[in-house]
Design a protein around this motif. Structure first.
Motif, PDB file in Angstrom:
ATOM      1  N   LEU A  85       2.978  -1.468   4.321  1.00  0.00           N
ATOM      2  CA  LEU A  85       2.260  -0.192   4.278  1.00  0.00           C
ATOM      3  C   LEU A  85       3.234   0.972   4.331  1.00  0.00           C
ATOM      4  CD1 LEU A  85      -0.493  -1.040   6.940  1.00  0.00           C
ATOM      5  CD2 LEU A  85      -0.544  -1.489   4.468  1.00  0.00           C
ATOM      6  N   CYS A 118       1.155  -7.507   4.761  1.00  0.00           N
ATOM      7  CA  CYS A 118       0.835  -6.149   4.303  1.00  0.00           C
ATOM      8  C   CYS A 118       2.072  -5.282   4.499  1.00  0.00           C
ATOM      9  CB  CYS A 118      -0.309  -5.554   5.121  1.00  0.00           C
ATOM     10  SG  CYS A 118      -1.877  -6.406   4.959  1.00  0.00           S
ATOM     11  N   GLY A 130       0.200   4.862   6.240  1.00  0.00           N
ATOM     12  CA  GLY A 130       0.235   3.441   6.555  1.00  0.00           C
ATOM     13  C   GLY A 130       0.251   3.132   8.035  1.00  0.00           C
ATOM     14  N   VAL A 164      -7.329  -1.455   0.058  1.00  0.00           N
ATOM     15  CA  VAL A 164      -6.695  -2.327   1.052  1.00  0.00           C
ATOM     16  C   VAL A 164      -7.761  -3.098   1.826  1.00  0.00           C
ATOM     17  CG1 VAL A 164      -5.317  -2.371   3.185  1.00  0.00           C
ATOM     18  CG2 VAL A 164      -4.629  -0.890   1.282  1.00  0.00           C
ATOM     19  N   VAL A 179       5.591  -1.827   8.213  1.00  0.00           N
ATOM     20  CA  VAL A 179       5.452  -0.438   7.798  1.00  0.00           C
ATOM     21  C   VAL A 179       6.803   0.122   7.360  1.00  0.00           C
ATOM     22  CG1 VAL A 179       3.386   0.076   9.160  1.00  0.00           C
ATOM     23  CG2 VAL A 179       5.630   0.420  10.177  1.00  0.00           C
ATOM     24  N   THR A 214      -7.009   3.410   0.761  1.00  0.00           N
ATOM     25  CA  THR A 214      -7.467   2.644   1.921  1.00  0.00           C
ATOM     26  C   THR A 214      -8.623   1.709   1.566  1.00  0.00           C
ATOM     27  OG1 THR A 214      -6.692   4.333   3.451  1.00  0.00           O
ATOM     28  CG2 THR A 214      -8.393   2.846   4.261  1.00  0.00           C
ATOM     29  N   TYR A 237       0.824  -1.202   0.000  1.00  0.00           N
ATOM     30  CA  TYR A 237       0.000   0.000   0.000  1.00  0.00           C
ATOM     31  C   TYR A 237       0.860   1.254   0.000  1.00  0.00           C
ATOM     32  CZ  TYR A 237      -2.554   3.952   1.939  1.00  0.00           C
ATOM     33  OH  TYR A 237      -3.066   5.210   2.145  1.00  0.00           O
TER      34      TYR A 237
END
Length: 141
Positions: free
Chosen positions: A64, A62, A73, A50, A92, A47, A14
């Motif tokens: 982010l 994930c 994120g 996701v 992240v 978002t 993302y």
């Protein structure tokens, strides 16, 4: 029964920035570690995308972007941990090492800093993917 290592893993990436998504996918490559299955990517720029992807299931990790806009994120990671039952591990990418406390607040399972360091990112992703595979693999074959 097929071994889990014969299957592919799905990594959701993302970021609102296409270049950041590309950096992540290039850094991880087709296989973040030799002992893991190949990886497929699901790139999301928003978002809602996701959330839809996680509702469908099948996501193993994930990644982010903490610097994404308008929804970063870090906040998204916290939301996922709160709202998604059996949420996959969250990695992240934070703006700078000093932001590690924000990663902890977000309940991320791991964090790496911008700019994306391919080795650090692959190591963190591989650790989380190994844990995910181990939890899914039956103890008895």
């Amino acid at each position: 029964m097929a071994h889990r290592t014969d299957e592919t893993l799905t990594v959701l990436v993302y970021s609102d920035d296409r270049n950041t998504r590309e950096q992540v996918t290039l850094a991880l490559g087709r296989r973040p570690a030799a002992d893991l299955p190949e990886v497929e990517y699901l790139e999301c720029a928003t978002t809602p995308a996701v959330l839809r992807a996680l509702e469908k299931g099948g996501i193993d990790l994930c990644v982010l972007d903490g610097e994404a806009v308008p929804a970063g994120g870090l906040g998204l990671g916290r939301q996922l941990k709160d709202e998604i039952y059996g949420c996959p591990p969250v990695l992240v990418v934070i703006g700078r090492p000093q932001d590690a406390w924000l990663a902890a607040w977000s309940r991320a399972d791991a964090a790496v800093s911008h700019p994306v360091d391919p080795v650090a990112l692959a190591e963190a992703a591989a650790t989380l993917l190994r844990q995910r595979v181990a939890r899914r693999t039956p103890a008895h074959r």
